[in-house]
Each structure stands twice: as C-alpha cells, then as structure tokens.
Scaffold this motif. Structure first.
Motif, PDB file in Angstrom:
ATOM      1  N   ALA A  11      33.474  23.795 -49.880  1.00  0.00           N
ATOM      2  CA  ALA A  11      34.206  23.188 -48.626  1.00  0.00           C
ATOM      3  C   ALA A  11      33.630  24.029 -47.444  1.00  0.00           C
ATOM      4  CB  ALA A  11      35.573  23.136 -48.908  1.00  0.00           C
ATOM      5  N   ARG A  12      33.925  25.371 -47.486  1.00  0.00           N
ATOM      6  CA  ARG A  12      33.474  26.235 -46.448  1.00  0.00           C
ATOM      7  C   ARG A  12      32.017  26.069 -46.001  1.00  0.00           C
ATOM      8  NH1 ARG A  12      33.311  31.106 -48.810  1.00  0.00           N
ATOM      9  NH2 ARG A  12      35.596  30.826 -49.429  1.00  0.00           N
ATOM     10  N   LEU A  13      31.046  25.881 -47.025  1.00  0.00           N
ATOM     11  CA  LEU A  13      29.830  25.861 -46.545  1.00  0.00           C
ATOM     12  C   LEU A  13      29.452  24.463 -45.781  1.00  0.00           C
ATOM     13  CD1 LEU A  13      27.047  26.844 -46.840  1.00  0.00           C
ATOM     14  CD2 LEU A  13      26.944  25.833 -48.944  1.00  0.00           C
ATOM     15  N   LEU A  14      30.004  23.326 -46.409  1.00  0.00           N
ATOM     16  CA  LEU A  14      29.962  22.081 -45.667  1.00  0.00           C
ATOM     17  C   LEU A  14      30.485  22.160 -44.234  1.00  0.00           C
ATOM     18  CD1 LEU A  14      31.148  20.011 -48.821  1.00  0.00           C
ATOM     19  CD2 LEU A  14      28.829  19.864 -47.717  1.00  0.00           C
ATOM     20  N   ARG A  15      31.753  22.788 -44.102  1.00  0.00           N
ATOM     21  CA  ARG A  15      32.396  22.944 -42.680  1.00  0.00           C
ATOM     22  C   ARG A  15      31.518  23.696 -41.780  1.00  0.00           C
ATOM     23  NH1 ARG A  15      37.039  22.097 -45.683  1.00  0.00           N
ATOM     24  NH2 ARG A  15      38.361  20.211 -44.651  1.00  0.00           N
ATOM     25  N   GLY A  16      30.812  24.754 -42.428  1.00  0.00           N
ATOM     26  CA  GLY A  16      29.743  25.665 -41.560  1.00  0.00           C
ATOM     27  C   GLY A  16      28.627  24.725 -41.180  1.00  0.00           C
ATOM     28  N   ALA A  17      28.209  23.833 -42.173  1.00  0.00           N
ATOM     29  CA  ALA A  17      27.202  22.885 -41.964  1.00  0.00           C
ATOM     30  C   ALA A  17      27.763  21.968 -40.870  1.00  0.00           C
ATOM     31  CB  ALA A  17      26.669  22.364 -43.217  1.00  0.00           C
ATOM     32  N   ALA A  18      28.689  21.376 -40.850  1.00  0.00           N
ATOM     33  CA  ALA A  18      29.250  20.542 -39.640  1.00  0.00           C
ATOM     34  C   ALA A  18      29.237  21.264 -38.360  1.00  0.00           C
ATOM     35  CB  ALA A  18      30.660  19.906 -40.241  1.00  0.00           C
ATOM     36  N   MET A  19      29.446  22.474 -38.337  1.00  0.00           N
ATOM     37  CA  MET A  19      29.611  23.323 -37.012  1.00  0.00           C
ATOM     38  C   MET A  19      27.873  23.443 -36.622  1.00  0.00           C
ATOM     39  SD  MET A  19      32.717  26.009 -37.969  1.00  0.00           S
ATOM     40  CE  MET A  19      32.208  27.148 -36.477  1.00  0.00           C
ATOM     41  N   ARG A  20      27.280  23.498 -37.521  1.00  0.00           N
ATOM     42  CA  ARG A  20      25.535  23.716 -37.040  1.00  0.00           C
ATOM     43  C   ARG A  20      25.358  22.461 -36.376  1.00  0.00           C
ATOM     44  NH1 ARG A  20      25.728  26.305 -41.866  1.00  0.00           N
ATOM     45  NH2 ARG A  20      25.296  28.528 -41.642  1.00  0.00           N
ATOM     46  N   VAL A  21      25.509  21.561 -37.013  1.00  0.00           N
ATOM     47  CA  VAL A  21      25.265  19.989 -36.526  1.00  0.00           C
ATOM     48  C   VAL A  21      25.941  20.030 -35.101  1.00  0.00           C
ATOM     49  CG1 VAL A  21      25.515  17.571 -36.942  1.00  0.00           C
ATOM     50  CG2 VAL A  21      24.705  19.242 -38.692  1.00  0.00           C
ATOM     51  N   ASP A  22      27.037  20.355 -34.929  1.00  0.00           N
ATOM     52  CA  ASP A  22      27.937  20.017 -33.652  1.00  0.00           C
ATOM     53  C   ASP A  22      26.944  21.000 -32.667  1.00  0.00           C
ATOM     54  OD1 ASP A  22      29.909  18.804 -34.534  1.00  0.00           O
ATOM     55  OD2 ASP A  22      31.296  20.452 -34.968  1.00  0.00           O
ATOM     56  N   ARG A  23      26.414  21.937 -33.068  1.00  0.00           N
ATOM     57  CA  ARG A  23      25.515  22.840 -32.024  1.00  0.00           C
ATOM     58  C   ARG A  23      24.230  22.156 -31.800  1.00  0.00           C
ATOM     59  NH1 ARG A  23      27.300  27.411 -35.133  1.00  0.00           N
ATOM     60  NH2 ARG A  23      25.247  27.459 -35.786  1.00  0.00           N
ATOM     61  N   GLY A  24      23.614  21.590 -32.729  1.00  0.00           N
ATOM     62  CA  GLY A  24      22.091  20.769 -32.517  1.00  0.00           C
ATOM     63  C   GLY A  24      21.873  19.986 -33.812  1.00  0.00           C
ATOM     64  N   TRP A  25      21.413  18.962 -33.624  1.00  0.00           N
ATOM     65  CA  TRP A  25      21.221  18.033 -34.947  1.00  0.00           C
ATOM     66  C   TRP A  25      19.807  17.602 -34.682  1.00  0.00           C
ATOM     67  CZ3 TRP A  25      20.829  12.396 -34.557  1.00  0.00           C
ATOM     68  CH2 TRP A  25      20.829  11.718 -35.890  1.00  0.00           C
ATOM     69  N   THR A  26      19.025  17.055 -35.849  1.00  0.00           N
ATOM     70  CA  THR A  26      17.759  16.801 -35.803  1.00  0.00           C
ATOM     71  C   THR A  26      17.427  15.592 -36.917  1.00  0.00           C
ATOM     72  OG1 THR A  26      15.318  17.290 -35.553  1.00  0.00           O
ATOM     73  CG2 THR A  26      16.544  18.521 -37.244  1.00  0.00           C
ATOM     74  N   GLN A  27      16.451  14.708 -36.471  1.00  0.00           N
ATOM     75  CA  GLN A  27      16.167  14.026 -37.732  1.00  0.00           C
ATOM     76  C   GLN A  27      14.530  14.161 -37.903  1.00  0.00           C
ATOM     77  OE1 GLN A  27      17.153  10.227 -35.493  1.00  0.00           O
ATOM     78  NE2 GLN A  27      18.455   9.798 -37.563  1.00  0.00           N
ATOM     79  N   GLY A  28      14.155  14.006 -39.141  1.00  0.00           N
ATOM     80  CA  GLY A  28      12.721  13.867 -39.466  1.00  0.00           C
ATOM     81  C   GLY A  28      12.341  15.364 -39.835  1.00  0.00           C
ATOM     82  N   GLY A  29      12.953  16.078 -39.860  1.00  0.00           N
ATOM     83  CA  GLY A  29      12.869  18.007 -40.389  1.00  0.00           C
ATOM     84  C   GLY A  29      14.078  18.482 -40.603  1.00  0.00           C
ATOM     85  N   MET A  30      14.078  19.507 -41.416  1.00  0.00           N
ATOM     86  CA  MET A  30      15.321  20.184 -41.939  1.00  0.00           C
ATOM     87  C   MET A  30      15.767  20.797 -40.650  1.00  0.00           C
ATOM     88  SD  MET A  30      15.834  19.578 -44.937  1.00  0.00           S
ATOM     89  CE  MET A  30      15.997  20.803 -46.329  1.00  0.00           C
ATOM     90  N   ALA A  31      15.105  21.523 -39.782  1.00  0.00           N
ATOM     91  CA  ALA A  31      15.334  22.321 -38.671  1.00  0.00           C
ATOM     92  C   ALA A  31      14.226  22.611 -37.556  1.00  0.00           C
ATOM     93  CB  ALA A  31      15.864  23.641 -39.252  1.00  0.00           C
ATOM     94  N   ARG A  32      14.803  22.704 -36.499  1.00  0.00           N
ATOM     95  CA  ARG A  32      13.718  22.646 -35.400  1.00  0.00           C
ATOM     96  C   ARG A  32      14.125  24.071 -34.471  1.00  0.00           C
ATOM     97  NH1 ARG A  32      10.663  18.184 -35.430  1.00  0.00           N
ATOM     98  NH2 ARG A  32      11.397  16.482 -36.756  1.00  0.00           N
ATOM     99  N   ASP A  33      13.175  24.439 -33.804  1.00  0.00           N
ATOM    100  CA  ASP A  33      13.405  25.503 -32.476  1.00  0.00           C
ATOM    101  C   ASP A  33      13.521  24.938 -31.473  1.00  0.00           C
ATOM    102  OD1 ASP A  33      10.865  24.957 -31.777  1.00  0.00           O
ATOM    103  OD2 ASP A  33       9.937  26.819 -32.483  1.00  0.00           O
TER     104      ASP A  33
END
Length: 111
Positions: A11-33
């Motif tokens: 649950a902590r990991l999922l909430r941390g992931a939500a916070m990352r997505v709140d900062r920046g989200w992408t499609q078509g790739g795992m992460a972007r600079d």
C-alpha cells in the motif's frame, strides 16, 4: 514479513507511485526525462512515469504491487496495466486515483 506487513508495504509503494504520477505522468514508456526521452523508472533524471514505471521506481514489494494493480483494474498480466495506462482516454488523474484506490483495497485485504 507478515501478511499485514506485506499489505502495508504494498500500500505504501502504491501511494508513493500515485505521488510520482501526480508530479508527472507518461504514456508509451515506463519513464521519461525532461526532454521526453525514455529512461528507466529509477533514473535520477526521470520526471514522469507510467503506472508501472511509478511502481518500479519505488522500493519494496514492487512485484506484489504490480500484481495488485493488475488485479484491481481487472487484468491478469502486467501488460494489461500498460495497455490500461496507455489508453487514449486515460488521464494522469485516473492513474493516480486508481493507484490510491488499489492501495486502499490492499490495506483492507481485498487484493
């Protein structure tokens, strides 16, 4: 780790992931600079993540968190999460709120 401890970690990991997505989200790739180039989810230059990338950028029970999210959205495989994240109708708000709802279900022992 106890089942309760694992649920808490996921649950902590999922909430941390939500916070990352709140900062920046992408499609078509795992992460972007910042330039929009694909990077690994844990790359220090990453500024946005897909749902899976946001989980994989964290520490802890990442595999369990990925499985929980896949089940939460009705899939059986991680690829289902990528397809869900990349759907044309999907928004960052959808992804972040779904990650938080999944965390709530994990805490209640539903996933």
């Amino acid at each position: 780790m106890t089942p309760a401890g694992l649920r808490e970690s996921v649950a902590r990991l999922l909430r941390g992931a939500a916070m990352r997505v709140d900062r920046g989200w992408t499609q078509g790739g795992m992460a972007r600079d910042a330039a929009g180039c694909q990077v690994t989810p844990r790359d220090p230059d990453a500024v946005c993540w897909c749902a899976l990338g946001a989980i994989l950028a964290g520490r802890g029970a990442r595999q369990h968190a990925c499985i929980a999210l896949s089940r939460h959205i009705g899939g059986r495989f991680f690829g289902r999460v990528a397809d869900w994240n990349d759907a044309a109708v999907r928004t960052a708000e959808d992804v972040a709120s779904t990650l938080r709802a999944c965390a709530d279900r994990v805490e209640r022992g539903e996933l």
